[in-house]
Design a protein around this motif. Structure first.
Motif, PDB file in Angstrom:
ATOM      1  N   ASP A 122       0.822  -1.210   0.000  1.00  0.00           N
ATOM      2  CA  ASP A 122       0.000   0.000   0.000  1.00  0.00           C
ATOM      3  C   ASP A 122       0.857   1.261   0.000  1.00  0.00           C
ATOM      4  OD1 ASP A 122      -2.789  -1.126   0.303  1.00  0.00           O
ATOM      5  OD2 ASP A 122      -1.734  -2.123   1.942  1.00  0.00           O
ATOM      6  N   VAL A 123       2.070   1.157   0.503  1.00  0.00           N
ATOM      7  CA  VAL A 123       3.015   2.272   0.507  1.00  0.00           C
ATOM      8  C   VAL A 123       4.431   1.706   0.611  1.00  0.00           C
ATOM      9  CG1 VAL A 123       2.966   2.641   3.010  1.00  0.00           C
ATOM     10  CG2 VAL A 123       3.498   4.555   1.527  1.00  0.00           C
ATOM     11  N   VAL A 124       5.387   2.433   0.032  1.00  0.00           N
ATOM     12  CA  VAL A 124       6.797   2.074   0.119  1.00  0.00           C
ATOM     13  C   VAL A 124       7.514   3.172   0.895  1.00  0.00           C
ATOM     14  CG1 VAL A 124       8.958   1.772  -1.177  1.00  0.00           C
ATOM     15  CG2 VAL A 124       6.830   0.767  -2.045  1.00  0.00           C
ATOM     16  N   LEU A 136       7.103   9.698  11.042  1.00  0.00           N
ATOM     17  CA  LEU A 136       7.092   8.894   9.815  1.00  0.00           C
ATOM     18  C   LEU A 136       5.790   8.109   9.713  1.00  0.00           C
ATOM     19  CD1 LEU A 136       8.357   7.519   7.315  1.00  0.00           C
ATOM     20  CD2 LEU A 136       9.471   5.925   8.895  1.00  0.00           C
ATOM     21  N   LEU A 137       5.374   7.491  10.799  1.00  0.00           N
ATOM     22  CA  LEU A 137       4.166   6.678  10.768  1.00  0.00           C
ATOM     23  C   LEU A 137       2.910   7.515  10.586  1.00  0.00           C
ATOM     24  CD1 LEU A 137       5.172   3.996  13.360  1.00  0.00           C
ATOM     25  CD2 LEU A 137       5.085   3.790  10.883  1.00  0.00           C
ATOM     26  N   LYS A 138       2.897   8.734  11.095  1.00  0.00           N
ATOM     27  CA  LYS A 138       1.766   9.632  10.827  1.00  0.00           C
ATOM     28  C   LYS A 138       1.659   9.900   9.334  1.00  0.00           C
ATOM     29  CE  LYS A 138       1.796  12.073  15.222  1.00  0.00           C
ATOM     30  NZ  LYS A 138       2.174  13.306  15.905  1.00  0.00           N
ATOM     31  N   ARG A 139       2.820  10.134   8.680  1.00  0.00           N
ATOM     32  CA  ARG A 139       2.827  10.353   7.229  1.00  0.00           C
ATOM     33  C   ARG A 139       2.341   9.113   6.491  1.00  0.00           C
ATOM     34  NH1 ARG A 139       5.251  15.045   4.969  1.00  0.00           N
ATOM     35  NH2 ARG A 139       5.481  16.451   6.755  1.00  0.00           N
ATOM     36  N   VAL A 140       2.800   7.955   6.923  1.00  0.00           N
ATOM     37  CA  VAL A 140       2.391   6.703   6.286  1.00  0.00           C
ATOM     38  C   VAL A 140       0.880   6.547   6.383  1.00  0.00           C
ATOM     39  CG1 VAL A 140       2.450   4.180   6.516  1.00  0.00           C
ATOM     40  CG2 VAL A 140       4.578   5.500   6.592  1.00  0.00           C
ATOM     41  N   LYS A 141       0.328   6.776   7.555  1.00  0.00           N
ATOM     42  CA  LYS A 141      -1.128   6.621   7.763  1.00  0.00           C
ATOM     43  C   LYS A 141      -1.908   7.625   6.918  1.00  0.00           C
ATOM     44  CE  LYS A 141      -0.820   4.468  12.280  1.00  0.00           C
ATOM     45  NZ  LYS A 141      -1.089   4.565  13.715  1.00  0.00           N
ATOM     46  N   GLN A 142      -1.369   8.845   6.748  1.00  0.00           N
ATOM     47  CA  GLN A 142      -2.038   9.827   5.885  1.00  0.00           C
ATOM     48  C   GLN A 142      -2.065   9.345   4.439  1.00  0.00           C
ATOM     49  OE1 GLN A 142       0.336  13.313   6.567  1.00  0.00           O
ATOM     50  NE2 GLN A 142      -0.800  13.930   8.392  1.00  0.00           N
ATOM     51  N   VAL A 143      -0.971   8.765   4.004  1.00  0.00           N
ATOM     52  CA  VAL A 143      -0.836   8.325   2.615  1.00  0.00           C
ATOM     53  C   VAL A 143      -1.724   7.124   2.325  1.00  0.00           C
ATOM     54  CG1 VAL A 143       0.780   7.295   0.968  1.00  0.00           C
ATOM     55  CG2 VAL A 143       1.466   9.288   2.284  1.00  0.00           C
ATOM     56  N   ILE A 144      -1.844   6.193   3.260  1.00  0.00           N
ATOM     57  CA  ILE A 144      -2.595   4.959   2.960  1.00  0.00           C
ATOM     58  C   ILE A 144      -4.089   5.072   3.235  1.00  0.00           C
ATOM     59  CG2 ILE A 144      -0.644   3.394   3.151  1.00  0.00           C
ATOM     60  CD1 ILE A 144      -1.493   2.635   5.923  1.00  0.00           C
ATOM     61  N   LYS A 145      -4.550   6.204   3.714  1.00  0.00           N
ATOM     62  CA  LYS A 145      -5.993   6.356   3.953  1.00  0.00           C
ATOM     63  C   LYS A 145      -6.733   6.547   2.660  1.00  0.00           C
ATOM     64  CE  LYS A 145      -6.182   7.825   8.658  1.00  0.00           C
ATOM     65  NZ  LYS A 145      -6.566   8.788   9.621  1.00  0.00           N
ATOM     66  N   ASN A 184       5.573  10.932  -2.536  1.00  0.00           N
ATOM     67  CA  ASN A 184       4.572  11.595  -1.708  1.00  0.00           C
ATOM     68  C   ASN A 184       5.191  12.534  -0.691  1.00  0.00           C
ATOM     69  OD1 ASN A 184       3.338   9.040  -2.816  1.00  0.00           O
ATOM     70  ND2 ASN A 184       1.569  10.194  -2.101  1.00  0.00           N
ATOM     71  N   CYS A 185       6.369  12.178  -0.181  1.00  0.00           N
ATOM     72  CA  CYS A 185       7.118  13.107   0.663  1.00  0.00           C
ATOM     73  C   CYS A 185       8.555  12.636   0.803  1.00  0.00           C
ATOM     74  CB  CYS A 185       6.458  13.354   2.008  1.00  0.00           C
ATOM     75  SG  CYS A 185       6.232  11.944   3.039  1.00  0.00           S
ATOM     76  N   TYR A 186       9.406  13.583   1.148  1.00  0.00           N
ATOM     77  CA  TYR A 186      10.840  13.352   1.296  1.00  0.00           C
ATOM     78  C   TYR A 186      11.193  13.755   2.711  1.00  0.00           C
ATOM     79  CZ  TYR A 186      15.788  13.406  -0.190  1.00  0.00           C
ATOM     80  OH  TYR A 186      17.130  13.152  -0.350  1.00  0.00           O
TER      81      TYR A 186
END
Length: 121
Positions: A47-49, A112-121, A99-101
């Motif tokens: 779902d995300v890399v 990092l995990l907050k960003r991941v959760k934003q991306v996979i929603k 999606n972000c750097y």
């Protein structure tokens, strides 16, 4: 269950992410070099890399280019998480569609995990 592919050669980071995500509906798939990362991304379609740019075998920018040109993986969101503070790498990553750097020195695992959760929603 959501899947995160972590392409990162620092084994400690894999363990920290796995420990941090226990109890969440997220599975961490580990790849420790660029070659393995490309293979797992195409095979498992996460779902995300989360991608480091400094990797053995195939460098992260080459992994990014390969994933973004491939029909199977080009739509997978990618978050760069690296120590490489290089304007050209940032610019090329953005042009490739990341999606972000994020610089490891500036972010905690929680960020990092907050960003991941934003991306996979």
């Amino acid at each position: 269950m959501k899947k995160i592919l972590l392409i990162e050669d620092e084994r400690n980071l894999h363990k920290v992410l796995n420990d941090y995500l226990q109890g969440e509906e997220i599975e961490i798939i580990s790849a420790f070099d660029g070659e393995e990362g490309i293979k797992k991304a195409k095979e498992l379609k996460p779902d995300v890399v989360i991608l480091d740019l400094v990797l053995p075998k195939i460098q992260g920018m080459d992994v990014l280019r390969e994933l973004k040109k491939d029909e199977v993986t080009k739509h997978i969101p990618i978050i760069i998480f690296t120590n490489l503070h290089d304007f050209n790498a940032i610019q090329e990553s953005v042009e490739c569609g990341v999606n972000c750097y994020l610089l490891k020195s500036d972010y905690k695992i929680e960020d990092l995990l907050k960003r991941v959760k934003q991306v996979i929603k």
